[in-house]
Design a protein around this motif. Structure first.
Motif, mmCIF file in Angstrom:
data_model
loop_
_atom_site.group_PDB
_atom_site.id
_atom_site.type_symbol
_atom_site.label_atom_id
_atom_site.label_comp_id
_atom_site.label_asym_id
_atom_site.label_seq_id
_atom_site.Cartn_x
_atom_site.Cartn_y
_atom_site.Cartn_z
ATOM 1 N N GLU A 296 0.819 -1.214 0.000
ATOM 2 C CA GLU A 296 0.000 0.000 0.000
ATOM 3 C C GLU A 296 0.851 1.261 0.000
ATOM 4 N N PHE A 321 -3.184 -4.103 10.847
ATOM 5 C CA PHE A 321 -3.723 -3.092 9.948
ATOM 6 C C PHE A 321 -2.968 -1.780 10.168
ATOM 7 N N ARG A 324 -3.699 3.970 7.053
ATOM 8 C CA ARG A 324 -4.118 4.000 5.652
ATOM 9 C C ARG A 324 -3.281 5.025 4.894
ATOM 10 N N ARG A 325 -2.794 4.645 3.729
ATOM 11 C CA ARG A 325 -1.937 5.530 2.935
ATOM 12 C C ARG A 325 -2.598 5.985 1.634
ATOM 13 N N SER A 328 -8.577 8.601 -0.683
ATOM 14 C CA SER A 328 -9.960 8.246 -0.976
ATOM 15 C C SER A 328 -10.661 9.491 -1.504
ATOM 16 N N ASP A 337 -10.062 -3.806 1.153
ATOM 17 C CA ASP A 337 -9.197 -4.725 1.893
ATOM 18 C C ASP A 337 -9.818 -6.113 1.857
ATOM 19 N N ARG A 351 -13.160 0.577 1.872
ATOM 20 C CA ARG A 351 -12.913 1.669 2.792
ATOM 21 C C ARG A 351 -13.974 2.755 2.588
ATOM 22 N N ASP A 355 -15.902 -1.205 5.711
ATOM 23 C CA ASP A 355 -14.502 -1.313 6.113
ATOM 24 C C ASP A 355 -14.282 -2.556 6.972
#
Length: 428
Positions: A296, A321, A324-325, A328, A337, A351, A355
């Motif tokens: 990711e 987890f 988040r990179r 969105s 995911d 996401r 989620d």
């Protein structure tokens, strides 16, 4: 096929069982090979399988783009050749191929011949292969002669010398060893025909352990694909580009299985090379990318093409987890995911929607009455699963798989929660 030998012309056959175009949840009478045949009958010129451009460098074989019609013809010819072997119906046949087009064709041909494909983990050494073919009772193996510096067919010849239950060994060329059946020649020598009836399903190995074969029925495989596609939708004619090998549940469902149900193109990259990956990603067509979740951060640092419709980040438990990179928003690709609980079940979530971190923390957010897959989290964090998509269990030679029972299945997995979200998955 060998270099210089074009694939046979498309000869689409009437599908053994039809599939309405765009259907999300296939009938449980279907198999992957019949999904291929259905699209080949309706749309023979649609692209089905795509080889990476650099394939000749590591396999000595040309890169070919296959239509559904041509792929169905190749599968039918291979299946006819396999049916000529003296094996009982529903025999287990090993697939020892990297996650490329040959692996997809081999799996579909084994199904179409009325047998059960066994996905051998690519990382197994000779001792591991001996243990795997013994544990699963494998009667034959399909492989290839060359993969980079390695010679898989030669290694399997040594395996066959150590395990006399391995009766047939066949390989795609070039340079197929003596005593090994040449699959390229089989394609050229055989004619196509209707697919044989068979049980569908497959055998894989939990955690890549050669002593832990897991059997999944055809119904359960299609249910797992359908449950995945509730979130990971693709339009017919789109493209699925994957970096995952097709040697386990996560690779098969998110790759070839999802593509065949959608009537999409399947483009695997069994050997990663940055320039080739960038070139493949930028082809001007709607693309769904499947990659290990660890990539990711790399993807977030790249310029992603506007044709990228979706990114599937696949986690294998135990998993954490991380932050988040990927961006969105309405102009960004849809990010999903996928959590693979070994060979038991997959959980897919989008996401900013379904989620997985939220679902694992509070499964009641998901559909609690789904006949495909339901999730429960107990007070101590232990997870339980229910539904047809979870119907898999240890392979016991000579003992039929138990009939599906719609009941909760305990698991060794836990989901620790912090601030209302799961932080990962642990395994007892």
């Amino acid at each position: 096929m060998e270099a210089g030998i074009p694939p046979p012309p498309a000869g689409p056959q009437a599908p053994p069982a039809g599939r309405p175009e765009g259907r999300d949840a296939p009938s449980r009478t279907q198999r992957l090979c019949t999904l291929l045949a259905a699209t080949a009958y309706a749309h023979p010129q649609r692209v089905a399988l795509v080889d990476p451009a650099g394939k000749p460098l590591w396999s000595g074989r040309p890169a070919i783009t296959w239509t559904y019609g041509a792929a169905a013809e190749i599968v039918a010819r291979l299946a006819n050749g396999l049916r000529g072997w003296r094996l009982p119906a529903a025999s287990r046949i090993g697939i020892a191929l990297p996650g490329g087009v040959e692996g997809a064709l081999a799996l579909l041909a084994v199904e179409a011949a009325g047998h059960v494909p066994c996905l051998l983990p690519p990382a197994l050494d000779e001792d591991g292969l001996v243990a795997a073919v013994q544990a699963a009772g494998i009667n034959a193996v399909l492989t290839q002669a060359r993969f980079g510096a390695s010679r898989p067919a030669e290694r399997l010849c040594r395996v066959a010398a150590r395990y006399f239950g391995l009766r047939y060994l066949a390989a795609f060329g070039p340079d197929v060893p003596d005593g090994v059946i040449n699959l390229d020649a089989m394609v050229l020598d055989q004619s196509g025909g209707p697919f044989a009836p068979g049980p569908g399903g497959f055998v894989s190995f939990a955690g890549g352990d050669p002593t832990r074969p897991i059997h999944r029925s055809g119904d359960a495989l299609l249910a797992a694909i359908a449950a995945h596609r509730v979130t990971a939708r693709m339009a017919p004619g789109a493209r699925l580009l994957t970096l995952l090998p097709g040697s386990d549940l996560r690779g098969l469902v998110t790759g070839l299985g999802a593509a065949l149900v959608a009537g999409a193109a399947f483009e695997p990259m069994p050997v990663f090379e940055a320039a080739a990956f960038t070139e493949a990603l930028e082809r001007p067509m709607p693309t769904h990318l499947v990659v290990p979740a660890a990539l990711e951060a790399n993807l977030a640092a790249c310029r992603l093409p506007p044709t990228l419709a979706g990114i599937l980040l696949v986690h294998r438990v135990p998993a954490r987890f991380p932050p988040r990179r990927l961006p969105s928003g309405p102009d960004a690709p849809k990010v999903m995911d996928v959590v693979a609980f070994e060979e038991i079940v997959l959980l897919t979530g989008a996401r900013a929607g379904s989620d997985v971190a939220l679902t694992l923390a509070a499964p009641e957010r998901a559909n609690p009455v789904s006949t495909l897959m339901s999730l429960r989290r107990d007070a101590d964090g232990t997870l339980a699963f229910r539904g047809r998509a979870c119907h898999a269990g240890p392979l016991q030679r000579g003992i039929p798989q138990p009939a599906f029972i719609d009941a909760w299945l305990s698991s060794p997995f836990r989901a620790p929660v912090d601030a209302g979200q799961a932080t990962g998955i642990t395994r007892d």
